[in-house]
Write a protein that holds these residues in place. Structure first.
Motif, PDB file in Angstrom:
ATOM      1  N   VAL B 117       0.837  -1.204   0.000  1.00 50.63           N
ATOM      2  CA  VAL B 117       0.000   0.000   0.000  1.00 50.63           C
ATOM      3  C   VAL B 117       0.876   1.259   0.000  1.00 50.63           C
ATOM      4  CG1 VAL B 117      -1.726   1.321   1.297  1.00 50.63           C
ATOM      5  CG2 VAL B 117      -1.946  -1.160   1.109  1.00 50.63           C
ATOM      6  N   SER B 118       1.945   1.238   0.776  1.00 52.08           N
ATOM      7  CA  SER B 118       2.876   2.373   0.766  1.00 52.08           C
ATOM      8  C   SER B 118       3.442   2.585  -0.634  1.00 52.08           C
ATOM      9  CB  SER B 118       4.031   2.121   1.747  1.00 52.08           C
ATOM     10  OG  SER B 118       3.588   2.262   3.072  1.00 52.08           O
ATOM     11  N   ILE B 119       3.836   1.495  -1.243  1.00 51.16           N
ATOM     12  CA  ILE B 119       4.414   1.564  -2.591  1.00 51.16           C
ATOM     13  C   ILE B 119       3.390   2.110  -3.583  1.00 51.16           C
ATOM     14  CG2 ILE B 119       5.211   0.110  -4.497  1.00 51.16           C
ATOM     15  CD1 ILE B 119       6.418  -1.716  -2.139  1.00 51.16           C
ATOM     16  N   GLU B 120       2.170   1.615  -3.463  1.00 48.60           N
ATOM     17  CA  GLU B 120       1.120   2.077  -4.369  1.00 48.60           C
ATOM     18  C   GLU B 120       0.834   3.567  -4.174  1.00 48.60           C
ATOM     19  OE1 GLU B 120      -0.101   1.174  -6.940  1.00 48.60           O
ATOM     20  OE2 GLU B 120      -2.181   1.755  -7.220  1.00 48.60           O
ATOM     21  N   ASN B 121       0.995   4.056  -2.959  1.00 47.36           N
ATOM     22  CA  ASN B 121       0.805   5.485  -2.711  1.00 47.36           C
ATOM     23  C   ASN B 121       1.918   6.316  -3.342  1.00 47.36           C
ATOM     24  OD1 ASN B 121      -1.565   6.497  -1.087  1.00 47.36           O
ATOM     25  ND2 ASN B 121      -1.005   4.663   0.070  1.00 47.36           N
ATOM     26  N   ILE B 122       3.127   5.780  -3.338  1.00 41.54           N
ATOM     27  CA  ILE B 122       4.229   6.471  -4.015  1.00 41.54           C
ATOM     28  C   ILE B 122       3.867   6.630  -5.494  1.00 41.54           C
ATOM     29  CG2 ILE B 122       6.637   6.266  -4.768  1.00 41.54           C
ATOM     30  CD1 ILE B 122       6.295   6.977  -1.833  1.00 41.54           C
ATOM     31  N   HIS B 123       3.173   5.655  -6.029  1.00 44.91           N
ATOM     32  CA  HIS B 123       2.761   5.717  -7.427  1.00 44.91           C
ATOM     33  C   HIS B 123       1.363   6.310  -7.585  1.00 44.91           C
ATOM     34  CE1 HIS B 123       6.364   3.609  -8.783  1.00 44.91           C
ATOM     35  NE2 HIS B 123       6.222   2.875  -7.708  1.00 44.91           N
ATOM     36  N   GLU B 124       0.947   7.000  -6.557  1.00 42.57           N
ATOM     37  CA  GLU B 124      -0.305   7.753  -6.575  1.00 42.57           C
ATOM     38  C   GLU B 124      -1.530   6.918  -6.935  1.00 42.57           C
ATOM     39  OE1 GLU B 124       0.718  11.035  -9.089  1.00 42.57           O
ATOM     40  OE2 GLU B 124       1.760  12.077  -7.476  1.00 42.57           O
ATOM     41  N   ALA B 125      -1.531   5.690  -6.448  1.00 44.29           N
ATOM     42  CA  ALA B 125      -2.668   4.775  -6.630  1.00 44.29           C
ATOM     43  C   ALA B 125      -3.019   4.568  -8.104  1.00 44.29           C
ATOM     44  CB  ALA B 125      -3.888   5.266  -5.854  1.00 44.29           C
ATOM     45  N   HIS B 126      -2.019   4.671  -8.920  1.00 41.66           N
ATOM     46  CA  HIS B 126      -2.198   4.506 -10.355  1.00 41.66           C
ATOM     47  C   HIS B 126      -2.767   3.135 -10.724  1.00 41.66           C
ATOM     48  CE1 HIS B 126      -0.598   3.586 -14.467  1.00 41.66           C
ATOM     49  NE2 HIS B 126      -1.056   4.782 -14.696  1.00 41.66           N
ATOM     50  N   HIS B 127      -2.276   2.101 -10.068  1.00 40.30           N
ATOM     51  CA  HIS B 127      -2.725   0.746 -10.400  1.00 40.30           C
ATOM     52  C   HIS B 127      -4.132   0.471  -9.891  1.00 40.30           C
ATOM     53  CE1 HIS B 127       1.690   0.816 -10.202  1.00 40.30           C
ATOM     54  NE2 HIS B 127       1.616   0.087 -11.294  1.00 40.30           N
ATOM     55  N   ILE B 128      -4.435   0.983  -8.703  1.00 37.60           N
ATOM     56  CA  ILE B 128      -5.797   0.820  -8.181  1.00 37.60           C
ATOM     57  C   ILE B 128      -6.780   1.522  -9.111  1.00 37.60           C
ATOM     58  CG2 ILE B 128      -7.370   1.499  -6.322  1.00 37.60           C
ATOM     59  CD1 ILE B 128      -5.190   1.043  -4.339  1.00 37.60           C
TER      60      ILE B 128
END
Lengths: 221, 221
Positions: B117-128
């Motif tokens: 989740v931290s990693i996904e936030n670094i990528h601004e939730a692009h994948h979600i």
DNA sequence: TAGCTAACGTACTGGTTCGTACATTAGTGA
DNA sequence: TCACTAATGTACGAACCAGTACGTTAGCTA
């Protein structure tokens, strides 16, 4: 976080070691915060500087050391801000609320710093551990919290015997999460934690929470 | 988070699409959580699987889609766990404390999920954002919180008119921070937030905080 | 003003890494 | 049992990227 803002008069003003170094740090901060350590590109940092990649290696030695330098400066900025904290003239309850609010504001105003800390945690604080400047530096805010807690306990306003580091963690977690998890939280719950219209609401909520915790009568101990 | 644990009898059991797919997901989860999106290596994931890199592209299409699939499964696990929540038989105060404790436990038990989740936030939730399965899925815990809050308000136990999503954010932030920022916090303050001896202390602190917030008499409204 | 060195630029390299072209086989349905 | 397809493996390519060898110059100092 920006310390270089020369008008960039073309051709002029070459050979300025301090400026070059600072400019590299500025751009590197943005790039590392944008893409993470492995996602950041040394070539990209160099391209957005008025100097070349060669200089990054000349001044910092390598990507790893550059990231450490970025962290060191970012933490330095935070420390300076925290040293400006002045809440001693307030009564304990007002003081702790004010401290929480300032922490809240500070996190909101430095999203790049939050991102760098998140990134450093993914790397298990490897760079902090290897930095002489950053090991166990603590936080100036801690001393402030200690003083407020002592005075609050002495006056009987605070019922709980709370540890300063724990309270710091409690306040920080809410402020940090709001910025660090903004995107996943927004995507999942359709609510932007940084929405301008909700700012005052969340700021008050944090203060209420901390005060409630400190002044609640405990059923057991 | 591990769903494949065949004894790996050598040479045998080839051609099992479901197992191959699941094994790739397991290893990819570890690798992405370990190194972040850009730090993760497709070759490394393949090497730690009983299959080859070719299969990753065969089943998932690419690194990006693989990461999305990893996120989807990780969130799926969380949802399932939250659906098991059963606190309706408790009074509102006990129920909210129990909910906080279960959230606390769950975060502690799934550090890889926190990292993802931290990693996904670094990528601004692009994948979600790009996933049909994950957009606006919310959280089953939210319904539980809504019920508890309604019942607490009805009985007059809870003084504050708190929003369920906000309370969820409050509880999550503390639980999340404790795991996500463990390393920088430890390096800076010399205190391990996941220390086994402190576990009960922090678990109780979270419950106390939430209860105090919900039951405090507000000075203004 | 001569010379020395800190500061800077260019061009390249070697290894890494995502992705794929091509070949092969297991298992299933007709 | 035969053929067809889902599943799998091998080997390779092209781009990328951290880091460096080598050359140059600004500006200070003696």
């Amino acid at each position: 976080m920006t310390s270089v803002e020369e008008p960039a008069r073309p051709g002029e003003r070459i050979r300025d070691a301090a400026r070059t170094r600072a400019e590299i740090l500025d751009v590197a901060t943005q790039e590392f915060a944008r893409a993470g350590y492995d996602g950041a590109r040394v070539d990209e940092i160099a391209a957005r500087t008025r100097t070349t990649k060669r200089m990054i290696y000349y001044y910092f030695g390598g990507k790893e050391q550059l990231f450490t330098a970025v962290l060191e400066r970012a933490y330095g900025v935070i420390r300076e801000a925290e040293q400006q904290l002045d809440v001693d003239h307030l009564d304990p309850v007002a003081a702790i609320r004010r401290l929480a609010e300032l922490t809240f504001d500070h996190h909101e105003q430095h999203p790049d710093f939050i991102r760098l800390v998140s990134i450093e945690n993914i790397h298990e604080a490897h760079h902090i551990a290897g930095s002489e400047k950053l090991g166990r530096i603590g936080s100036p805010a801690l001393d402030v919290i200690r003083r407020i807690l002592a005075s609050g306990r002495a006056s009987g306003l605070f019922t709980a015997d709370v540890d300063a580091v724990d309270l710091h963690a409690m306040i920080s977690s809410f402020c940090f999460f709001r910025v660090s998890n903004r995107h996943t939280f927004g995507a999942l719950f359709g609510r932007d934690l940084l929405d301008e219209g909700q700012r005052a609401h969340y700021r008050a909520m944090l203060g209420d929470m901390v005060i409630a915790y400190l002044t609640a009568e405990r059923t057991a101990d």
